[in-house]
Every structure is written in C-alpha cells, then in structure tokens.
Scaffold this motif. Structure first.
Motif, PDB file in Angstrom:
ATOM      1  N   ASN A  76       0.827  -1.208   0.000  1.00 56.78           N
ATOM      2  CA  ASN A  76       0.000   0.000   0.000  1.00 56.78           C
ATOM      3  C   ASN A  76       0.863   1.260   0.000  1.00 56.78           C
ATOM      4  OD1 ASN A  76      -2.351  -1.501   0.036  1.00 56.78           O
ATOM      5  ND2 ASN A  76      -2.550  -1.474   2.265  1.00 56.78           N
ATOM      6  N   VAL A  77       1.960   1.224   0.766  1.00 52.95           N
ATOM      7  CA  VAL A  77       2.864   2.385   0.810  1.00 52.95           C
ATOM      8  C   VAL A  77       3.530   2.582  -0.544  1.00 52.95           C
ATOM      9  CG1 VAL A  77       4.970   3.320   1.834  1.00 52.95           C
ATOM     10  CG2 VAL A  77       3.283   2.175   3.285  1.00 52.95           C
ATOM     11  N   LEU A  78       3.989   1.489  -1.163  1.00 55.06           N
ATOM     12  CA  LEU A  78       4.661   1.595  -2.465  1.00 55.06           C
ATOM     13  C   LEU A  78       3.730   2.175  -3.521  1.00 55.06           C
ATOM     14  CD1 LEU A  78       6.957   1.058  -4.472  1.00 55.06           C
ATOM     15  CD2 LEU A  78       6.100  -1.294  -4.704  1.00 55.06           C
ATOM     16  N   ILE A  79       2.533   1.634  -3.631  1.00 52.33           N
ATOM     17  CA  ILE A  79       1.610   2.098  -4.666  1.00 52.33           C
ATOM     18  C   ILE A  79       1.176   3.541  -4.397  1.00 52.33           C
ATOM     19  CG2 ILE A  79      -0.667   1.763  -5.699  1.00 52.33           C
ATOM     20  CD1 ILE A  79      -0.298  -1.243  -5.298  1.00 52.33           C
ATOM     21  N   ARG A  80       0.843   3.826  -3.154  1.00 49.58           N
ATOM     22  CA  ARG A  80       0.418   5.186  -2.817  1.00 49.58           C
ATOM     23  C   ARG A  80       1.525   6.203  -3.093  1.00 49.58           C
ATOM     24  NH1 ARG A  80      -0.696   4.298   2.065  1.00 49.58           N
ATOM     25  NH2 ARG A  80       1.151   5.181   3.059  1.00 49.58           N
ATOM     26  N   THR A  81       2.735   5.866  -2.704  1.00 53.44           N
ATOM     27  CA  THR A  81       3.855   6.785  -2.926  1.00 53.44           C
ATOM     28  C   THR A  81       4.160   6.927  -4.411  1.00 53.44           C
ATOM     29  OG1 THR A  81       4.800   6.089  -0.805  1.00 53.44           O
ATOM     30  CG2 THR A  81       6.251   7.287  -2.307  1.00 53.44           C
ATOM     31  N   GLY A  82       4.138   5.795  -5.136  1.00 54.38           N
ATOM     32  CA  GLY A  82       4.411   5.843  -6.572  1.00 54.38           C
ATOM     33  C   GLY A  82       3.394   6.670  -7.337  1.00 54.38           C
ATOM     34  N   LEU A  83       2.124   6.455  -7.045  1.00 50.65           N
ATOM     35  CA  LEU A  83       1.079   7.190  -7.765  1.00 50.65           C
ATOM     36  C   LEU A  83       1.038   8.660  -7.362  1.00 50.65           C
ATOM     37  CD1 LEU A  83      -1.863   4.593  -7.785  1.00 50.65           C
ATOM     38  CD2 LEU A  83      -0.170   5.071  -9.564  1.00 50.65           C
ATOM     39  N   PRO A 102      10.608  -0.395 -22.721  1.00 49.58           N
ATOM     40  CA  PRO A 102      10.010   0.947 -22.783  1.00 49.58           C
ATOM     41  C   PRO A 102      10.491   1.779 -21.595  1.00 49.58           C
ATOM     42  CG  PRO A 102       8.336  -0.783 -22.957  1.00 49.58           C
ATOM     43  CD  PRO A 102       9.594  -1.448 -22.508  1.00 49.58           C
ATOM     44  N   GLN A 103      10.502   3.060 -21.767  1.00 47.98           N
ATOM     45  CA  GLN A 103      10.825   3.964 -20.666  1.00 47.98           C
ATOM     46  C   GLN A 103       9.563   4.155 -19.821  1.00 47.98           C
ATOM     47  OE1 GLN A 103      13.502   7.420 -21.781  1.00 47.98           O
ATOM     48  NE2 GLN A 103      12.766   6.797 -23.811  1.00 47.98           N
ATOM     49  N   LEU A 104       9.622   3.698 -18.584  1.00 46.11           N
ATOM     50  CA  LEU A 104       8.482   3.828 -17.684  1.00 46.11           C
ATOM     51  C   LEU A 104       8.626   5.103 -16.868  1.00 46.11           C
ATOM     52  CD1 LEU A 104       5.914   2.617 -16.354  1.00 46.11           C
ATOM     53  CD2 LEU A 104       7.423   1.446 -14.742  1.00 46.11           C
ATOM     54  N   PHE A 105       7.558   5.897 -16.870  1.00 40.08           N
ATOM     55  CA  PHE A 105       7.521   7.146 -16.119  1.00 40.08           C
ATOM     56  C   PHE A 105       6.405   7.098 -15.083  1.00 40.08           C
ATOM     57  CE2 PHE A 105       9.707   8.383 -19.933  1.00 40.08           C
ATOM     58  CZ  PHE A 105      10.520   9.449 -19.586  1.00 40.08           C
ATOM     59  N   LEU A 106       6.592   7.815 -13.992  1.00 43.81           N
ATOM     60  CA  LEU A 106       5.521   8.168 -13.068  1.00 43.81           C
ATOM     61  C   LEU A 106       5.340   9.663 -13.239  1.00 43.81           C
ATOM     62  CD1 LEU A 106       6.588   6.110  -9.909  1.00 43.81           C
ATOM     63  CD2 LEU A 106       4.769   5.565 -11.542  1.00 43.81           C
ATOM     64  N   GLY A 107       4.283  10.023 -13.974  1.00 42.97           N
ATOM     65  CA  GLY A 107       4.166  11.430 -14.363  1.00 42.97           C
ATOM     66  C   GLY A 107       5.305  11.775 -15.292  1.00 42.97           C
ATOM     67  N   ASP A 108       6.133  12.745 -14.907  1.00 44.19           N
ATOM     68  CA  ASP A 108       7.285  13.135 -15.713  1.00 44.19           C
ATOM     69  C   ASP A 108       8.589  12.537 -15.198  1.00 44.19           C
ATOM     70  OD1 ASP A 108       5.689  14.756 -17.359  1.00 44.19           O
ATOM     71  OD2 ASP A 108       5.833  16.440 -15.947  1.00 44.19           O
ATOM     72  N   GLN A 109       8.507  11.718 -14.134  1.00 47.19           N
ATOM     73  CA  GLN A 109       9.726  11.176 -13.528  1.00 47.19           C
ATOM     74  C   GLN A 109      10.049   9.807 -14.105  1.00 47.19           C
ATOM     75  OE1 GLN A 109      10.440  11.608  -9.211  1.00 47.19           O
ATOM     76  NE2 GLN A 109      10.787   9.392  -9.154  1.00 47.19           N
ATOM     77  N   LEU A 110      11.226   9.700 -14.706  1.00 47.08           N
ATOM     78  CA  LEU A 110      11.671   8.435 -15.271  1.00 47.08           C
ATOM     79  C   LEU A 110      12.023   7.455 -14.154  1.00 47.08           C
ATOM     80  CD1 LEU A 110      12.446   6.867 -17.861  1.00 47.08           C
ATOM     81  CD2 LEU A 110      14.763   7.822 -17.614  1.00 47.08           C
ATOM     82  N   VAL A 111      11.518   6.242 -14.267  1.00 45.31           N
ATOM     83  CA  VAL A 111      11.746   5.236 -13.230  1.00 45.31           C
ATOM     84  C   VAL A 111      13.016   4.432 -13.492  1.00 45.31           C
ATOM     85  CG1 VAL A 111      10.789   3.196 -12.079  1.00 45.31           C
ATOM     86  CG2 VAL A 111       9.272   5.071 -12.772  1.00 45.31           C
TER      87      VAL A 111
END
Length: 279
Positions: A76-83, A102-111
């Motif tokens: 829950n912490v991982l998903i909440r923090t990631g999103l 593929p380049q995976l992003f969270l918003g504009d942040q490259l993972v």
C-alpha cells in the motif's frame, strides 16, 4: 521413499522427522516382548512427532500471518507513494542493462535507473521493493529495485520468472501474494499490476520480505529428542534445510529423503506445509 522430493514439490516447507528405534534396551527381551516394546516405542515416537509437527505448523501460521500484514501494508505504501509522483506511462524503448524496454515514467519522472522510490520504501517499511516494466517481448524487467545480488549490486535487468505464479497472475490482470524464490532466497511477496491511463498493464509493483523469521522455528524443535538417534528438520520449497535438530549433515538428510541407501534403517515422517495466500 523413491522420488519423495519430486512428489513434494510445491509446498513452501516440509516438516520431517527421522529417528532410529534404539535396540539396546530390548536386546535381552524375548521376541514377543521385543516386538511389544518396539511397538510401544514407535507409538510413543509417532505421538510426539505429531504433537511437534502441529506445534511447528501453528508457529508457521503465525509467521505467515505476520508477513502477510507486512507485505500488504508495504505494498500500500509503495503504490500510494508511486502514484503520488504521477500517473504511470511508457514512452520510447531504450537499451537498459542488456534488455530493450520501454521507458516507464511516473508522471514526468523516469523510473528506469532511479532508485529513490524503492529505497524510500525500504527505509520506511523494511521491505524489498521493485518496479518492473513490461517489454514488447512480454517479459517483465526489473528497472528499479533494492533487491541485491550476491556481489551487492542491484538486480536490475533481471526478469520476473515467466513460469511462476506471480507472472501468471499479473498477465491475467490479478495481484499475487505468496511465497516466491528470488535469486535463490525465499521471500514472502506481493505483486500488483501497474496500469496506465488506458487501463493497460505496463508493469508490476513488487514488495517482499526475506523469510528470515523461519529460523525462530529452531526453538520449536529443540528438546524434542526421544531416541539416541533422531532428527527434526524443516525444508523449504527449494529443498534447502531451513532449521534442524541434532548433528546430521544437510546432505545426509536430503539423501535419505531421496531414497538413497543408508547403512541405518530410518523411520521417516514427512508433512507438507502449505500456507494460504496472503490476504
């Protein structure tokens, strides 16, 4: 006894006990008395074995429940923090650690190659954490992780086992919680699909805890000695001895379970342990 390890594959652990009925105390008895003494000693042994195995299973259930809570809360912490960083999305492919992904992003942040999120989860919850991206090949590739290999490097570029239950669940858009072997070590784990804005699975969230608490079970098998020669052992899903009583070598125990010849005739009782899925 033959191929017993093959028959028992699939369980997270096997609780075994092996013992030799001591003959010294009954050598002077008549045949009938010897048989009766043997039966009585065997019945006593089996009763103690049953009670001890029940106790071990109770403790393993407690450990499983503990890890279940840790895994779910950490996920829950991982998903909440990631999103909270941004909506997951993918862009053009790049070469990364020997894979094309593929380049995976969270918003504009490259993972990819960014360990801030997974290290934050480790610091806050103590969990191992990983973000996988789905490649065009169908593989799920670790692009950010705090899981370490034997040389201390991060296990980036490795893939989610395509033959494992976690992979099967994810490709069917389902989460998976349970015990998994990761780089040769047993973990209590959770895997959840990562969805983009179009509700497509583009990766996987993972958290896990190494099953180190299994070693507390050594106390459960101490002091259970009934005969001159006996041994309790707990074997994990990878056929490794987790804990044992007595001085028998791991190799000797595993050899006996495979049905290989031994100069002594051992009575062996095996009991599987299959915990329920983490909920």
């Amino acid at each position: 006894m033959k191929n017993i390890l093959d028959k028992l594959k699939g369980s997270i652990a096997k609780i075994i006990v092996m013992y030799l009925i001591a003959a010294v105390a009954i050598l002077a008895l008549t045949l009938n008395q010897s048989n009766r003494a043997y039966r009585e000693k065997t019945a006593q042994a089996e009763k103690v074995v049953q009670e001890t195995q029940d106790m071990i299973i109770d403790q393993m259930d407690t450990i499983n429940e503990l890890y279940s809570q840790l895994v779910k809360s950490s996920m829950n912490v991982l998903i909440r923090t990631g999103l909270s960083i941004g909506t997951p999305n993918v862009k053009d492919e790049i070469s990364f650690s020997g894979k094309t992904v593929p380049q995976l992003f969270l918003g504009d942040q490259l993972v990819i190659g960014n360990y801030e999120l997974v290290d934050k989860i480790a610091n806050e919850t103590g969990a191992t954490a990983t973000v996988f991206v789905k490649a065009k090949s169908g593989e799920f590739v670790r692009i950010s992780t705090n899981v370490k290999q034997e040389d201390g490097s991060r296990a980036i570029g490795t893939v989610l086992d395509p033959n494992g239950q976690a992979f099967e669940h994810i490709v069917n858009r389902k989460p998976y919680y349970g015990a998994v072997d990761i780089l040769g070590k047993q973990y209590f784990t959770g895997y959840e699909p990562i969805y983009d804005s179009h509700n497509e699975v583009i990766g996987v969230w993972y958290v896990g805890f190494a099953a180190e608490q299994m070693h507390v079970l050594s106390k459960a098998i101490e002091g259970k000695k009934q005969f001159e020669n006996d041994c309790y052992a707990i074997i994990d899903m990878n056929e490794r001895i987790v804990v044992k009583s007595g001085d028998m070598k791991d190799e000797e125990i595993l050899s006996l379970l495979k049905g290989e010849k031994n100069e002594k005739e051992w009575d062996i009782i095996v009991r599987n342990y299959e915990p329920g899925d983490i909920r």
